[in-house]
Design a protein around this motif. Structure first.
Motif, mmCIF file in Angstrom:
data_model
loop_
_atom_site.group_PDB
_atom_site.id
_atom_site.type_symbol
_atom_site.label_atom_id
_atom_site.label_comp_id
_atom_site.label_asym_id
_atom_site.label_seq_id
_atom_site.Cartn_x
_atom_site.Cartn_y
_atom_site.Cartn_z
ATOM 1 N N GLN A 76 9.056 3.653 15.042
ATOM 2 C CA GLN A 76 7.653 3.926 15.364
ATOM 3 C C GLN A 76 6.872 3.598 14.102
ATOM 4 O O GLN A 76 6.765 4.433 13.203
ATOM 5 N N ALA A 77 6.364 2.377 14.032
ATOM 6 C CA ALA A 77 5.811 1.887 12.775
ATOM 7 C C ALA A 77 4.365 1.456 12.913
ATOM 8 O O ALA A 77 4.023 0.694 13.825
ATOM 9 N N PRO A 78 3.512 1.892 12.003
ATOM 10 C CA PRO A 78 2.158 1.337 11.959
ATOM 11 C C PRO A 78 2.219 -0.127 11.544
ATOM 12 O O PRO A 78 3.177 -0.571 10.890
ATOM 13 N N LEU A 79 1.191 -0.877 11.915
ATOM 14 C CA LEU A 79 1.171 -2.312 11.651
ATOM 15 C C LEU A 79 0.073 -2.673 10.664
ATOM 16 O O LEU A 79 -1.099 -2.373 10.881
ATOM 17 N N ALA A 80 0.471 -3.345 9.590
ATOM 18 C CA ALA A 80 -0.498 -3.996 8.716
ATOM 19 C C ALA A 80 -0.914 -5.306 9.367
ATOM 20 O O ALA A 80 -0.175 -5.864 10.189
ATOM 21 N N HIS A 81 -2.086 -5.792 9.025
ATOM 22 C CA HIS A 81 -2.551 -7.080 9.521
ATOM 23 C C HIS A 81 -2.421 -8.085 8.395
ATOM 24 O O HIS A 81 -3.073 -7.965 7.356
ATOM 25 N N LEU A 82 -1.558 -9.064 8.589
ATOM 26 C CA LEU A 82 -1.172 -9.983 7.525
ATOM 27 C C LEU A 82 -1.893 -11.312 7.662
ATOM 28 O O LEU A 82 -2.022 -11.849 8.763
ATOM 29 N N GLY A 83 -2.298 -11.847 6.541
ATOM 30 C CA GLY A 83 -2.898 -13.173 6.505
ATOM 31 C C GLY A 83 -2.062 -14.100 5.651
ATOM 32 O O GLY A 83 -0.836 -14.027 5.646
ATOM 33 N N LEU A 84 -2.748 -14.958 4.906
ATOM 34 C CA LEU A 84 -2.078 -15.918 4.042
ATOM 35 C C LEU A 84 -2.409 -15.628 2.583
ATOM 36 O O LEU A 84 -3.513 -15.206 2.255
ATOM 37 N N ASN A 85 -1.439 -15.891 1.716
ATOM 38 C CA ASN A 85 -1.657 -15.828 0.281
ATOM 39 C C ASN A 85 -2.400 -17.090 -0.176
ATOM 40 O O ASN A 85 -2.521 -18.059 0.580
ATOM 41 N N PRO A 86 -2.909 -17.104 -1.404
ATOM 42 C CA PRO A 86 -3.612 -18.298 -1.897
ATOM 43 C C PRO A 86 -2.783 -19.573 -1.844
ATOM 44 O O PRO A 86 -3.332 -20.669 -1.734
ATOM 45 N N ASP A 87 -1.444 -19.434 -1.917
ATOM 46 C CA ASP A 87 -0.583 -20.619 -1.851
ATOM 47 C C ASP A 87 -0.206 -20.987 -0.420
ATOM 48 O O ASP A 87 0.704 -21.774 -0.186
ATOM 49 N N ALA A 88 -0.904 -20.406 0.558
ATOM 50 C CA ALA A 88 -0.679 -20.665 1.983
ATOM 51 C C ALA A 88 0.613 -20.058 2.496
ATOM 52 O O ALA A 88 1.077 -20.408 3.579
ATOM 53 N N SER A 89 1.207 -19.142 1.752
ATOM 54 C CA SER A 89 2.390 -18.439 2.242
ATOM 55 C C SER A 89 1.961 -17.216 3.047
ATOM 56 O O SER A 89 0.874 -16.657 2.834
ATOM 57 N N GLN A 91 1.708 -13.518 4.057
ATOM 58 C CA GLN A 91 1.827 -12.230 3.390
ATOM 59 C C GLN A 91 2.941 -11.404 4.033
ATOM 60 O O GLN A 91 3.342 -11.648 5.178
ATOM 61 N N VAL A 92 3.455 -10.433 3.278
ATOM 62 C CA VAL A 92 4.450 -9.506 3.810
ATOM 63 C C VAL A 92 3.922 -8.090 3.634
ATOM 64 O O VAL A 92 3.013 -7.854 2.835
ATOM 65 N N PRO A 93 4.453 -7.126 4.376
ATOM 66 C CA PRO A 93 4.001 -5.738 4.202
ATOM 67 C C PRO A 93 4.207 -5.278 2.761
ATOM 68 O O PRO A 93 5.104 -5.764 2.065
ATOM 69 N N PRO A 94 3.401 -4.344 2.288
ATOM 70 C CA PRO A 94 3.507 -3.887 0.904
ATOM 71 C C PRO A 94 4.894 -3.359 0.569
ATOM 72 O O PRO A 94 5.529 -2.672 1.379
ATOM 73 N N ALA A 95 5.363 -3.663 -0.635
ATOM 74 C CA ALA A 95 6.705 -3.243 -1.048
ATOM 75 C C ALA A 95 6.852 -1.726 -1.060
ATOM 76 O O ALA A 95 7.930 -1.199 -0.820
ATOM 77 N N GLY A 96 5.761 -1.035 -1.341
ATOM 78 C CA GLY A 96 5.831 0.422 -1.415
ATOM 79 C C GLY A 96 5.765 1.129 -0.082
ATOM 80 O O GLY A 96 5.761 2.367 -0.042
ATOM 81 N N ARG A 97 5.702 0.372 1.023
ATOM 82 C CA ARG A 97 5.638 0.971 2.348
ATOM 83 C C ARG A 97 6.758 0.429 3.236
ATOM 84 O O ARG A 97 6.535 -0.378 4.140
ATOM 85 N N PRO A 98 8.010 0.844 3.003
ATOM 86 C CA PRO A 98 9.117 0.335 3.809
ATOM 87 C C PRO A 98 9.051 0.760 5.275
ATOM 88 O O PRO A 98 9.784 0.228 6.107
ATOM 89 N N ASP A 99 8.176 1.720 5.585
ATOM 90 C CA ASP A 99 8.002 2.179 6.963
ATOM 91 C C ASP A 99 7.028 1.317 7.740
ATOM 92 O O ASP A 99 6.824 1.516 8.943
ATOM 93 N N LEU A 100 6.412 0.354 7.079
ATOM 94 C CA LEU A 100 5.325 -0.424 7.657
ATOM 95 C C LEU A 100 5.825 -1.793 8.108
ATOM 96 O O LEU A 100 6.565 -2.461 7.391
ATOM 97 N N ALA A 101 5.432 -2.214 9.314
ATOM 98 C CA ALA A 101 5.653 -3.583 9.764
ATOM 99 C C ALA A 101 4.323 -4.325 9.672
ATOM 100 O O ALA A 101 3.281 -3.731 9.375
ATOM 101 N N GLY A 102 4.344 -5.644 9.919
ATOM 102 C CA GLY A 102 3.120 -6.409 9.794
ATOM 103 C C GLY A 102 2.974 -7.452 10.881
ATOM 104 O O GLY A 102 3.944 -8.140 11.223
ATOM 105 N N TRP A 103 1.768 -7.552 11.429
ATOM 106 C CA TRP A 103 1.441 -8.561 12.445
ATOM 107 C C TRP A 103 0.697 -9.702 11.786
ATOM 108 O O TRP A 103 -0.242 -9.484 11.014
#
Length: 212
Positions: A76-89, A91-103
């Motif tokens: 049961q995970a809250p979702l971060a909203h992920l975009g792109l990094n400056p290098d067009a990669s 993004q991934v969920p924050p390292a300090g939030r292992p309970d978080l997934a990302g869309w």
């Protein structure tokens, strides 16, 4: 124990769909892998086989997803909203939030036509992360996504596979669909201590079967 993240470059292709560069896909890299030499749970080979499925389920207008729930593995995970990094990669969920997934907000929202993509870490320096047990899922398991419009998009797992990162199935994951699909992605396989990362990815393919 130290940690760092490997970026996920993407490019545009497949009629505008975002495409992961397979060889560099990695959601978390840590100095000591969780779960011993065998790594996190892995899907059996038979679970990767494509199965006939009814894709005539409902389609929804775009609405941001808020939470993903996977009853079979207790997620049961809250979702971060992920975009792109400056290098067009990607993004991934924050390292300090292992309970978080990302869309990935640059693609379809869960419930819209097309492949919605949700990623999550498999582990962290503190232990298992949100998608550690993703490899335990099986066809016909249920995935639910709570949306900002108050609706719940309900998906049914079609297949789940483990693939080497250098052979990431870009078209299967990001190719256009005539229905509302969902892909869950994390790292898997054995932990390569020399490269400080997992060798494979675990990918779940699902389609929307109901709306609540």
């Amino acid at each position: 124990m130290t940690s760092r993240h490997e970026s996920t470059p993407i490019r545009r292709g497949l009629q505008g769909a975002p495409v992961l560069m397979a060889a560099l896909l990695g959601l978390v890299m840590i100095a000591l892998a969780v779960g011993g030499p065998a790594g996190p749970p892995q899907p059996p080979a038979w679970a990767a086989a494509a199965r006939a499925a009814d894709h005539s389920g409902p389609l929804l207008p775009r609405s941001a997803p808020l939470r993903v729930r996977i009853p079979a593995i207790g997620v049961q995970a809250p979702l971060a909203h992920l975009g792109l990094n400056p290098d067009a990669s990607l993004q991934v969920p924050p390292a300090g939030r292992p309970d978080l997934a990302g869309w990935y907000r640059g693609g379809p929202a869960p419930g819209e036509r097309g492949p919605a993509v949700i990623v999550g870490h498999v582990d962290s320096p503190r232990g298992p992360a949100v998608f550690y047990d993703l490899g335990r899922l099986r066809p016909h398991d249920r995935i639910e996504v709570d949306r900002a419009d108050g609706r719940v998009a309900v998906f049914t797992v079609e297949s789940i596979e483990r693939v080497p990162k250098e052979r990431f199935p870009t078209e299967r994951v990001y190719g256009p669909l005539d229905h509302a699909g969902l892909r869950l992605i994390t790292c898997g396989g054995r932990f390569d201590r020399a490269r400080r990362g997992y060798r494979d990815n675990v990918i779940v393919y699902a389609h929307q079967t109901a709306v609540r």
